[in-house]
Design a protein around this motif. Structure first.
Motif, PDB file in Angstrom:
ATOM      1  N   ASP A   1       0.778  -4.167   8.457  1.00 23.75           N
ATOM      2  CA  ASP A   1       1.393  -4.743   9.603  1.00 23.75           C
ATOM      3  C   ASP A   1       2.969  -4.526   9.680  1.00 23.75           C
ATOM      4  O   ASP A   1       3.655  -4.212  10.909  1.00 23.75           O
ATOM      5  CB  ASP A   1       1.634  -6.307   9.104  1.00 23.75           C
ATOM      6  N   ARG A   2       3.342  -3.752   8.672  1.00 24.58           N
ATOM      7  CA  ARG A   2       4.623  -3.460   8.493  1.00 24.58           C
ATOM      8  C   ARG A   2       4.672  -1.985   7.618  1.00 24.58           C
ATOM      9  O   ARG A   2       4.225  -1.889   6.526  1.00 24.58           O
ATOM     10  CB  ARG A   2       5.724  -4.287   8.200  1.00 24.58           C
ATOM     11  N   ILE A   3       5.427  -0.985   8.083  1.00 26.51           N
ATOM     12  CA  ILE A   3       5.430   0.277   7.463  1.00 26.51           C
ATOM     13  C   ILE A   3       6.905   0.894   7.132  1.00 26.51           C
ATOM     14  O   ILE A   3       7.658   0.632   7.909  1.00 26.51           O
ATOM     15  CB  ILE A   3       4.840   1.358   8.246  1.00 26.51           C
ATOM     16  N   THR A   4       7.005   1.381   6.002  1.00 27.64           N
ATOM     17  CA  THR A   4       8.366   1.715   5.477  1.00 27.64           C
ATOM     18  C   THR A   4       7.869   3.170   5.376  1.00 27.64           C
ATOM     19  O   THR A   4       7.108   3.637   4.431  1.00 27.64           O
ATOM     20  CB  THR A   4       9.010   1.295   4.087  1.00 27.64           C
ATOM     21  N   VAL A   5       8.554   4.190   5.668  1.00 29.83           N
ATOM     22  CA  VAL A   5       8.702   5.661   5.653  1.00 29.83           C
ATOM     23  C   VAL A   5       9.619   6.222   4.814  1.00 29.83           C
ATOM     24  O   VAL A   5      10.593   6.090   4.950  1.00 29.83           O
ATOM     25  CB  VAL A   5       8.259   6.232   6.993  1.00 29.83           C
ATOM     26  N   LEU A   6       9.065   6.929   3.739  1.00 31.32           N
ATOM     27  CA  LEU A   6      10.007   7.570   2.938  1.00 31.32           C
ATOM     28  C   LEU A   6       9.968   9.463   3.050  1.00 31.32           C
ATOM     29  O   LEU A   6       8.842   9.765   3.379  1.00 31.32           O
ATOM     30  CB  LEU A   6       9.731   7.475   1.405  1.00 31.32           C
ATOM     31  N   ASP A   7      10.948   9.896   2.989  1.00 31.49           N
ATOM     32  CA  ASP A   7      11.052  11.506   3.115  1.00 31.49           C
ATOM     33  C   ASP A   7      12.029  11.954   2.223  1.00 31.49           C
ATOM     34  O   ASP A   7      13.106  11.711   2.085  1.00 31.49           O
ATOM     35  CB  ASP A   7      11.671  11.688   4.665  1.00 31.49           C
ATOM     36  N   HIS A   8      11.333  12.658   0.894  1.00 30.18           N
ATOM     37  CA  HIS A   8      11.852  12.906  -0.178  1.00 30.18           C
ATOM     38  C   HIS A   8      12.568  11.782  -0.792  1.00 30.18           C
ATOM     39  O   HIS A   8      13.704  12.093  -1.209  1.00 30.18           O
ATOM     40  CB  HIS A   8      12.774  14.320   0.223  1.00 30.18           C
ATOM     41  N   GLY A   9      12.122  10.797  -0.912  1.00 30.54           N
ATOM     42  CA  GLY A   9      12.561   9.779  -1.567  1.00 30.54           C
ATOM     43  C   GLY A   9      13.602   8.667  -0.863  1.00 30.54           C
ATOM     44  O   GLY A   9      13.952   7.754  -1.297  1.00 30.54           O
ATOM     45  N   GLU A  10      13.819   9.249   0.626  1.00 26.70           N
ATOM     46  CA  GLU A  10      14.904   8.142   1.218  1.00 26.70           C
ATOM     47  C   GLU A  10      14.114   7.685   2.260  1.00 26.70           C
ATOM     48  O   GLU A  10      13.317   8.368   2.971  1.00 26.70           O
ATOM     49  CB  GLU A  10      15.957   9.355   1.684  1.00 26.70           C
TER      50      GLU A  10
ATOM     51  N   LEU B   1       0.810  -1.168   0.025  1.00 29.61           N
ATOM     52  CA  LEU B   1      -0.016   0.153  -0.063  1.00 29.61           C
ATOM     53  C   LEU B   1       0.842   1.387   0.165  1.00 29.61           C
ATOM     54  O   LEU B   1       1.679   1.405   0.865  1.00 29.61           O
ATOM     55  CB  LEU B   1      -1.011  -0.046   1.346  1.00 29.61           C
ATOM     56  N   ILE B   2       0.516   2.143  -0.734  1.00 29.46           N
ATOM     57  CA  ILE B   2       1.280   3.480  -0.883  1.00 29.46           C
ATOM     58  C   ILE B   2      -0.030   4.465  -0.329  1.00 29.46           C
ATOM     59  O   ILE B   2      -1.045   4.713  -0.904  1.00 29.46           O
ATOM     60  CB  ILE B   2       1.797   3.905  -2.291  1.00 29.46           C
TER      61      ILE B   2
ATOM     62  N   VAL C   1      10.482  10.185  12.014  1.00 34.93           N
ATOM     63  CA  VAL C   1       9.141  10.279  11.363  1.00 34.93           C
ATOM     64  C   VAL C   1       8.384  11.482  12.000  1.00 34.93           C
ATOM     65  O   VAL C   1       7.720  12.233  11.173  1.00 34.93           O
ATOM     66  CB  VAL C   1       8.174   8.948  11.740  1.00 34.93           C
ATOM     67  N   ILE C   2       8.241  11.802  13.388  1.00 34.15           N
ATOM     68  CA  ILE C   2       7.708  12.707  14.084  1.00 34.15           C
ATOM     69  C   ILE C   2       8.266  14.242  13.355  1.00 34.15           C
ATOM     70  O   ILE C   2       7.483  14.879  13.078  1.00 34.15           O
ATOM     71  CB  ILE C   2       7.911  12.646  15.471  1.00 34.15           C
ATOM     72  N   GLU C   3       9.482  14.284  13.104  1.00 33.67           N
ATOM     73  CA  GLU C   3      10.037  15.293  12.659  1.00 33.67           C
ATOM     74  C   GLU C   3       9.686  15.676  11.324  1.00 33.67           C
ATOM     75  O   GLU C   3       9.386  16.610  10.901  1.00 33.67           O
ATOM     76  CB  GLU C   3      11.576  15.247  12.815  1.00 33.67           C
ATOM     77  N   ALA C   4       9.719  14.631  10.551  1.00 35.31           N
ATOM     78  CA  ALA C   4       9.221  14.525   9.104  1.00 35.31           C
ATOM     79  C   ALA C   4       8.066  15.240   8.845  1.00 35.31           C
ATOM     80  O   ALA C   4       7.420  16.065   8.033  1.00 35.31           O
ATOM     81  CB  ALA C   4       9.384  13.345   8.086  1.00 35.31           C
ATOM     82  N   TYR C   5       6.881  14.666   9.845  1.00 34.80           N
ATOM     83  CA  TYR C   5       5.705  14.958   9.609  1.00 34.80           C
ATOM     84  C   TYR C   5       5.170  16.327  10.326  1.00 34.80           C
ATOM     85  O   TYR C   5       4.171  16.806  10.156  1.00 34.80           O
ATOM     86  CB  TYR C   5       4.663  13.878   9.719  1.00 34.80           C
ATOM     87  N   LEU C   6       5.632  16.421  11.760  1.00 33.53           N
ATOM     88  CA  LEU C   6       5.174  17.386  12.505  1.00 33.53           C
ATOM     89  C   LEU C   6       6.122  18.603  12.770  1.00 33.53           C
ATOM     90  O   LEU C   6       5.834  19.555  13.364  1.00 33.53           O
ATOM     91  CB  LEU C   6       4.937  16.684  13.881  1.00 33.53           C
ATOM     92  N   GLY C   7       7.759  18.440  12.261  1.00 32.23           N
ATOM     93  CA  GLY C   7       8.488  19.368  12.266  1.00 32.23           C
ATOM     94  C   GLY C   7       9.250  19.199  13.351  1.00 32.23           C
ATOM     95  O   GLY C   7       9.110  18.338  14.521  1.00 32.23           O
TER      96      GLY C   7
END
Length: 261
Positions: free
Chosen positions: A226-235, A213-214, A251-257
Motif C-alpha cells: 500500500d505504501r513504499i519507502t525506498v532506501l539507497d545506501h541506507g538513506e 516487508l523488506i 528511484v528511477i536513477e537509483a535502480y536504472l541509472g
C-alpha cells in the motif's frame, strides 16, 4: 528497538532528585542569607518537580537515553518483542530443521501458552486441553500457509518454498499484530514467488495484520504494498504509493541509472 524496564522503581526517584537538591541548597543558603532563600528554594523545587514530570510524560530522546544509561531500561530481548505483538521471519531461513512442521509452529506459540512445568509433569486437565487447542491452531496455520497435511514432515525435508511458508506459520503462532517479513521471496522461483504474494495478501485480508516487508524484488513490492519507502545506501530517497514511487526520478536513477547527458 523496544525498551523493557528492568528497574521501574528507579525512575520515580529521579523525578524528585532535582527538587530535593534545590531544597538542600536553599536550606544551606538560608543560614547565610536568611529565610528568603529557603522560600525561593521551595518555589524552585516545585517548579523543578513539575518540569521533571513533564519530561517523564513527553520523554525526549535525551531523557530516554539517560534512563538507558542509568539502567532503568534496556534493549528488548526477542521474547519481549514477541510478547509485545511483533512476529518476524528471517532473510536466511531459521527453522528448527530436526523438528516437524507442526512442532516448529508450536514453538512459535509458546508465549501464548499458560500451562507451566507442574501442569506438564502432572498431565493436568489444563495442560491437556491447552495442548489440544494449540495443535488444532497450529494445523489451521499450516493450512493457511498452504502446508495442510505436512504436520509431521521434518522441516529439513520440506522444499525450499515450503520452508519459507513454514517460517511464516511459525511467526503467526504468536498471534502478532505486526508481522515483519525480511525478503520472504528470496531464492524463490516465479511460481513460488507468486504463491507467497497471494499468501501475504490473505494474511492482510483474513487476519487483518499490519505487514512490514523488506524486499528487493520490485514486482513483489509493487504488487502487494500500500505504501513504499525506498532506501539507497541506507538513506531514504522516496516514500509514497506504488504509483508515486514508480514515477519518482530518484528511484528511477537509483535502480536504472542517471540518463546520459
Amino acid at each position: 528497538m523496544i525498551a523493557r524496564p528492568v528497574r521501574p522503581w528507579f525512575e520515580p526517584i529521579l523525578w524528585f532528585v532535582p527538587s530535593i537538591l534545590t531544597l538542600l541548597i536553599g536550606w544551606a543558603l538560608s543560614g547565610v542569607f536568611g529565610l528568603a532563600s529557603i522560600e525561593i528554594s521551595v518555589l524552585l523545587a516545585v517548579a523543578a518537580l513539575i518540569l521533571t514530570l513533564l519530561l517523564a510524560i513527553v520523554r525526549p530522546i535525551w531523557y530516554s537515553d539517560l534512563l538507558t544509561k542509568l539502567g532503568v531500561f534496556k534493549s528488548a530481548r526477542p521474547n519481549d518483542m514477541v510478547e509485545a505483538g511483533i512476529g518476524r521471519t528471517f532473510q536466511n531461513i531459521r527453522l528448527f530443521q530436526n523438528m516437524s512442521a507442526i512442532e516448529n509452529v508450536l514453538v512459535g506459540m509458546h508465549t501464548k501458552l499458560k500451562a507451566n512445568m507442574i501442569d506438564a509433569l502432572l498431565s493436568t486437565p489444563r495442560n491437556s486441553r491447552e495442548e489440544r487447542e494449540a495443535r488444532k491452531r497450529a494445523r489451521e496455520l499450516l493450512a493457511l500457509v498452504g502446508l495442510r497435511g505436512r504436520d509431521g514432515v521434518l522441516a529439513r525435508n520440506l522444499p525450499y518454498g515450503d520452508q519459507r511458508r513454514l517460517e511464516v506459520a511459525r511467526a503467526l503462532g504468536s498471534s502478532p499484530v505486526l508481522l515483519l517479513l525480511d525478503e520472504p521471496t528470496a531464492g524463490m522461483n516465479p511460481a513460488e514467488t507468486s504463491q507467497m504474494m497471494k499468501l501475504i495478501g490473505r494474511l492482510r485480508s483474513e487476519l487483518g495484520l499490519t505487514i512490514l516487508l523488506i524486499e528487493h524484488d520490485m514486482r513483489v513490492v509493487m504488487g502487494i504494498s500500500d505504501r513504499i519507502t525506498v532506501l539507497d545506501h541506507g538513506e531514504q530517497i522516496a516514500e509514497g504509493t506504488p504509483e508515486e514511487v514508480r514515477r519518482n526520478p530518484k528511484v528511477i536513477e537509483a535502480y536504472l541509472g542517471a540518463p546520459a547527458t
